[in-house]
Write an enzyme that holds these catalytic residues in place. Structure first.
Site, PDB file in Angstrom:
ATOM      1  N   GLU A 112       0.900  -1.235  -0.008  1.00  0.00           N
ATOM      2  CA  GLU A 112       0.086  -0.017   0.069  1.00  0.00           C
ATOM      3  C   GLU A 112       0.849   1.166   0.074  1.00  0.00           C
ATOM      4  O   GLU A 112       0.515   2.132  -0.369  1.00  0.00           O
ATOM      5  CB  GLU A 112      -0.795   0.217   1.269  1.00  0.00           C
ATOM      6  CG  GLU A 112      -1.992  -0.947   1.445  1.00  0.00           C
ATOM      7  CD  GLU A 112      -3.022  -0.896   0.530  1.00  0.00           C
ATOM      8  OE1 GLU A 112      -2.884  -0.140  -0.605  1.00  0.00           O
ATOM      9  OE2 GLU A 112      -3.778  -1.983   0.028  1.00  0.00           O
ATOM     10  N   ASP A 142      -4.468  -9.400  -8.671  1.00  0.00           N
ATOM     11  CA  ASP A 142      -4.824  -8.686  -9.418  1.00  0.00           C
ATOM     12  C   ASP A 142      -3.758  -7.796 -10.402  1.00  0.00           C
ATOM     13  O   ASP A 142      -3.388  -8.062 -11.257  1.00  0.00           O
ATOM     14  CB  ASP A 142      -5.864  -7.783  -9.082  1.00  0.00           C
ATOM     15  CG  ASP A 142      -5.929  -7.050  -7.813  1.00  0.00           C
ATOM     16  OD1 ASP A 142      -4.520  -7.351  -6.839  1.00  0.00           O
ATOM     17  OD2 ASP A 142      -6.435  -6.517  -7.140  1.00  0.00           O
ATOM     18  N   GLU A 148     -18.502  -6.016  -2.499  1.00  0.00           N
ATOM     19  CA  GLU A 148     -17.280  -6.604  -2.178  1.00  0.00           C
ATOM     20  C   GLU A 148     -17.109  -8.214  -2.942  1.00  0.00           C
ATOM     21  O   GLU A 148     -15.996  -8.385  -3.430  1.00  0.00           O
ATOM     22  CB  GLU A 148     -16.767  -6.615  -0.945  1.00  0.00           C
ATOM     23  CG  GLU A 148     -15.247  -6.440  -0.585  1.00  0.00           C
ATOM     24  CD  GLU A 148     -14.557  -5.232  -1.345  1.00  0.00           C
ATOM     25  OE1 GLU A 148     -15.093  -4.629  -2.183  1.00  0.00           O
ATOM     26  OE2 GLU A 148     -13.612  -5.121  -0.716  1.00  0.00           O
ATOM     27  N   GLU A 155     -12.247   0.205  -9.488  1.00  0.00           N
ATOM     28  CA  GLU A 155     -12.031  -0.576 -10.579  1.00  0.00           C
ATOM     29  C   GLU A 155     -12.994  -0.627 -11.621  1.00  0.00           C
ATOM     30  O   GLU A 155     -12.675  -0.486 -12.950  1.00  0.00           O
ATOM     31  CB  GLU A 155     -11.783  -2.122 -10.025  1.00  0.00           C
ATOM     32  CG  GLU A 155     -10.413  -2.482  -9.225  1.00  0.00           C
ATOM     33  CD  GLU A 155     -10.401  -1.820  -7.968  1.00  0.00           C
ATOM     34  OE1 GLU A 155     -11.360  -1.426  -7.587  1.00  0.00           O
ATOM     35  OE2 GLU A 155      -9.545  -2.026  -7.087  1.00  0.00           O
TER      36      GLU A 155
HETATM   37  C1  DMJ Z   1      -6.397   0.375  -5.370  1.00  0.00           C
HETATM   38  O1  DMJ Z   1      -5.613   0.663  -3.916  1.00  0.00           O
HETATM   39  C2  DMJ Z   1      -5.633  -0.185  -6.167  1.00  0.00           C
HETATM   40  O2  DMJ Z   1      -6.153  -0.103  -7.593  1.00  0.00           O
HETATM   41  C3  DMJ Z   1      -5.299  -1.679  -5.989  1.00  0.00           C
HETATM   42  O3  DMJ Z   1      -4.255  -2.130  -6.968  1.00  0.00           O
HETATM   43  C4  DMJ Z   1      -6.237  -2.292  -5.745  1.00  0.00           C
HETATM   44  N1  DMJ Z   1      -7.317  -1.820  -5.364  1.00  0.00           N
HETATM   45  C5  DMJ Z   1      -7.265  -0.627  -4.463  1.00  0.00           C
HETATM   46  C6  DMJ Z   1      -8.635   0.016  -4.716  1.00  0.00           C
HETATM   47  O4  DMJ Z   1      -9.695  -0.983  -4.631  1.00  0.00           O
END
Ligand code: DMJ
Length: 854
Positions: A69, A216, A310, A328
């Protein structure tokens, strides 16, 4: 915190667990939204914001933060800010005073993150202390063994940009090393990666694989690393994975998790909201058809609930009702609009904005949805809402001249921070290193396109996207395909009746099966015990038989739909209340359409006893064992009502029918409802519940282990109360000790949650399968397929009101308490441990999602 109108400061608010690992007392939201200000043409505000960051932000806090993060939001935010600051400075009006200060901060932060990479594998520890790093006693971190694939594989853009901006090669080298290791560890036969990996051994800890939570942005960064750095190896890796994703995970319009070793096996029956980025990535890759399909499916889920929950099931019910304003879907909408020019995507964007304003907007910002079904809020507005959601929605509607720079010169990081593409030719020699060269031969179609070229690849023909979208229009609301309605009308108009009436059909009657065969109707026995009916007109003996078959199928549909409307029963609960469970284990149970209605009467509590014969199909030979107890009976051989009468006659106070289909579980199978025998069942007074085999085994194992097992049959699990524990009298000191151990290491697993009244009226699809009024009798799965002889013998999938004869689970939302269950069992209950392993996978997935490395 948009409800209390304050900033969230780590340590000053009650901890929310792992989700707080994104907060490092470094003004996260301010940094994460820097480049958004420039995109939104708020240049003056950007200048002020940069000054505030330079004046106030301290990166040297004694706080343990998530490496992932911090990288995507803070390092990315500083680099995005720097990229646009130098762009503005060069333009000559704003930021004239700027002297790479944000870059210096970024470099400082980069060095703070480097100790996380001090592992033999090169995969970073998931958390680091900003002040003390890793492993030192005061760091309070460095003992973790696992990280998620996305956590270790989403660094290269920021780290390479930092290296190339500053000339310090070490960052790009570390990020590349982590990526190389993940690539080496891919499952070689499927070319998939798992969700969680051991950072020391490289073993996959969670072997399920999808494109959402936990994985992802690993895929995203492989493709984008190629775009930004021009290194072919990243593209080859991406294409190898993409090929595997399209082969196993993509089941258009769904994207379903599979096992890396057995990729033909789905790992779960629900999807998470994070995978909504994938259509956008597919646009970048140039594979637009599945992107349109998945996006359309997601949009329909959104239209149903206003936001993307979610997690939602493959039949589009809410699985986890929270929505933290994730961006997203807006991101994918933006990319699809750029690719297709189809104004439909502007309409989609408009809906998103309207819903945000209508349901999420509060005086101090936009509040996350605690439950999309009730519209309740959470005091939370994550920084990605400003970093990504605002940016993508603005860009969706912006004309070229609305933006003061050329957005095409930049690449978006996963947090939508902007990095200039010119970095690809800057300092590139410093970090190029030999990467593995053995790549599997791939289907060449995957290499066709690597970057979006909106002029050539997507001819700006809105009809193209529309033609792909249109067939999916009803995928979620399950309205009837028109062709079938037409046939049904014609068929009914003629008044003809099939030789076998649906209401008379019994799957165990050989004559019936013979007639079905003649009509081209075949039976598929599903693993979970249900039977799927499929008609292929071409297999019928004649065209008249084919039409009879169609009528039979239609009657079946009508009958089932009618019965289900009459009898839509919610799930029930079997709660084990005796030692050492004390109410912590709650099993989802199927209701019966006969016997005592648990929603109207007090729960039934009693010890369990197996009936003899176990199938309960004749008078019981062990009435003394069953008398006053809850009898366990195996499914099969006779009707449920018959079983109920036999155990009732033996004096049982309730019954639990356990599925005889090994491995069946409420996790994967829809709710099963036990129907009567078509006659009057008023004589059955005791409550009857149905357990799938896995849940049933938990009770059976508990009997083997503890002999005396007491359960509660109810419509909803009761709160664990002291009474449950007080009744427990361990027989020996040892027992008492182990009971305690187990108690302290176990937490409640409540798989039962009542649907909200609102939802139940919305959810008017057929709920149960009353056709299964005979054990092993026919049921029809949601994927029932019927072919229409008048339509080219094509197999048409019907669902919803028309054909979804399947039982539907009531929507289960995770409450705050039960969204983080952590089942851990003491040694004494080892056999149950293995049975619960599958559940743990789901539970872990939720925990993972909670960590918000998502
Ligand atoms: C974001 O912080 C980024 O896109 C991350 O890769 C995954 N998802 C969150 C938001 O949902």
């Amino acid at each position: 915190m948009p409800l209390t109108c304050r900033g969230r400061v780590r340590g000053q608010e009650p901890s929310r667990g792992d989700v707080d690992d994104a907060l490092g007392k470094f003004s996260l939201t301010l940094i994460d939204s820097l480049d958004t200000l420039v995109v939104l043409n708020k240049t003056k505000e950007f200048e002020d914001a940069v000054r505030k960051v330079l004046r106030d932000v301290n990166l040297d806090n004694d706080v343990v933060v998530s490496v992932f993060e911090t990288n995507i939001r803070v390092l990315g935010g500083l680099l995005g800010g720097h990229s646009l600051a130098i762009m503005l400075k060069e333009k000559g009006e704003y930021m004239q005073w700027y002297n790479d200060e944000l870059l210096q901060m970024a470099k400082q932060l980069g060095y703070k993150l480097l100790p996380a990479f001090n592992t033999t594998s090169g995969l970073p520890y998931p958390r680091i202390n900003l002040k003390f790093g890793i492993r030192k006693p005061e760091a309070r971190t460095g003992t973790e063994t696992d990280t998620c694939t996305a956590c270790a594989g989403t660094l290269i853009l920021e780290f390479a940009a930092l290296s190339r901006f500053t000339g310090a090669t070490i960052f790009e080298e570390y990020a590349r090393k982590a990526l190389d290791f993940l690539w080496e560890k891919r499952q070689r036969s499927s070319n998939l990666v798992g969700v969680t990996i051991n950072i020391h051994t490289g073993d996959w800890v969670r072997k399920d694989s999808g494109v959402g939570a936990g994985i992802d942005s690993y895929y995203e960064y492989l493709l984008k690393a190629y775009v930004l750095l021009g290194d072919d190896s990243f593209l080859e890796r991406f294409n190898t994975h993409y090929d595997a994703i399209m082969r196993y995970i993509s089941q258009p319009p769904l994207l379903l998790d599979v096992h890396i070793h057995k990729p033909m096996l789905n790992a779960r029956t629900w999807m998470d909201a994070l995978l909504a980025f994938f259509p956008g990535l597919q646009v970048l890759k140039g594979d637009i058809r599945p992107a349109i399909e998945t996006h359309e499916m997601l949009y329909q889920v959104i239209k149903k609930h206003n936001f993307l929950p979610e997690a939602f099931t493959t039949d589009f019910r809410v699985h986890w009702a929270q929505h933290p304003l994730r961006p997203e879907f807006a991101e994918s909408t933006y990319f699809l609009y750029k690719a297709t020019g189809d104004p439909y995507y502007l309409e989609v964007g408009k809906t998103l904005i309207e819903n945000l304003n209508k349901y999420a907007r509060v005086p101090c910002g936009f509040a996350a949805m605690k439950d999309v079904r009730t519209g309740s809020h959470e005091d939370r507005m994550d920084s990605f809402f400003l970093a990504e959601m605002f940016k993508y929605l603005y860009l969706l509607f912006a004309d070229k001249e609305d933006i003061i720079f050329d957005i095409e010169d930049y690449i978006f990081t996963t947090e939508a921070h902007l990095l200039p593409l010119w970095l690809s030719t800057t300092n590139q020699s410093i970090s190029k290193k030999n990467t593995t060269s053995e790549y599997t031969e791939l289907d060449d179609s995957n290499f066709d396109w690597t970057c979006p070229n909106t002029q050539i690849l997507f001819p700006n023909d809105p009809l193209y996207a529309q033609s792909i979208r249109e067939p999916l229009k009803n995928v979620v609301d399950k309205s009837c395909p028109r062709g079938i309605i037409r046939v049904r009308e014609e068929s009914f108009r003629s008044g003809a009746k099939p030789p076998l009436r649906a209401r008379d059909f019994m799957a165990t009657n050989p004559e019936h099966l013979e007639i079905l065969k003649k009509m081209g109707v075949s039976l598929i026995h599903l693993k979970d015990g249900r039977v799927q009916l499929v008609q292929h007109a071409i297999q019928a003996a004649s065209s008249i038989d084919a039409e009879d078959g169609l009528r039979f199928m239609q009657e079946m549909i009508e009958l089932s739909s009618q019965q289900q409307k009459e009898q839509q029963l919610p799930p029930r609960a079997v709660q084990i209340v005796s030692h050492p469970f004390f109410g912590r284990v709650v099993l989802t149970a199927g209701p019966a359409q006969f016997g005592l209605d648990l929603s109207k009467h007090k729960e039934t509590r009693g010890f369990v006893a197996s009936s003899k014969p176990y199938n309960g199909c004749s008078e019981l030979t062990n009435p003394e064992a069953v008398m006053g107890k809850i009898a366990l009976i195996q499914r099969g051989q006779c009707m449920f009502a018959e079983k109920a009468r036999n155990i009732q006659n033996a004096g049982a106070i309730g019954g639990i029918v356990i599925d005889d289909n090994e491995g069946s579980s409420s996790d994967t199978a829809p709710l099963f409802q036990m129907a009567g025998d078509g006659k009057d069942t008023d004589d059955i007074k005791i409550p009857m519940l149905f357990l799938f085999s896995k849940e049933g085994s938990i009770i059976l194992d508990a009997i083997r282990e503890y002999e005396e097992v007491e359960v509660l049959l109810s419509d909803k699990a009761k709160d664990r109360d002291p009474e449950m524990e007080n009744e427990e009298q361990p027989s020996s000191e040892n027992d008492s000790q182990s009971a305690e151990q187990i108690t302290s290491s176990s937490q409640e697993v409540d798989l039962v949650d009542q649907e909200s009244p609102e939802e139940s009226s919305l959810n008017s699809q057929p709920e149960s399968l009353s056709l299964a009024d005979m054990d092993n009798a026919a049921s029809v799965s949601p994927s029932e397929q019927i072919s229409n002889p008048m339509e080219n013998h094509e197999t048409t999938s019907l669902d919803g009101e028309c054909t979804d004869l399947d039982n539907q689970l009531q929507e289960q939302s995770e409450t705050e308490e039960d969204s983080n269950p952590n089942v851990s069992w003491g040694k004494k209950v080892q056999p149950i441990d293995s049975i619960l392993a599958d559940w743990n996978e789901d539970i872990e997935a939720f925990e993972m999602m909670e960590k918000d490395e998502l």
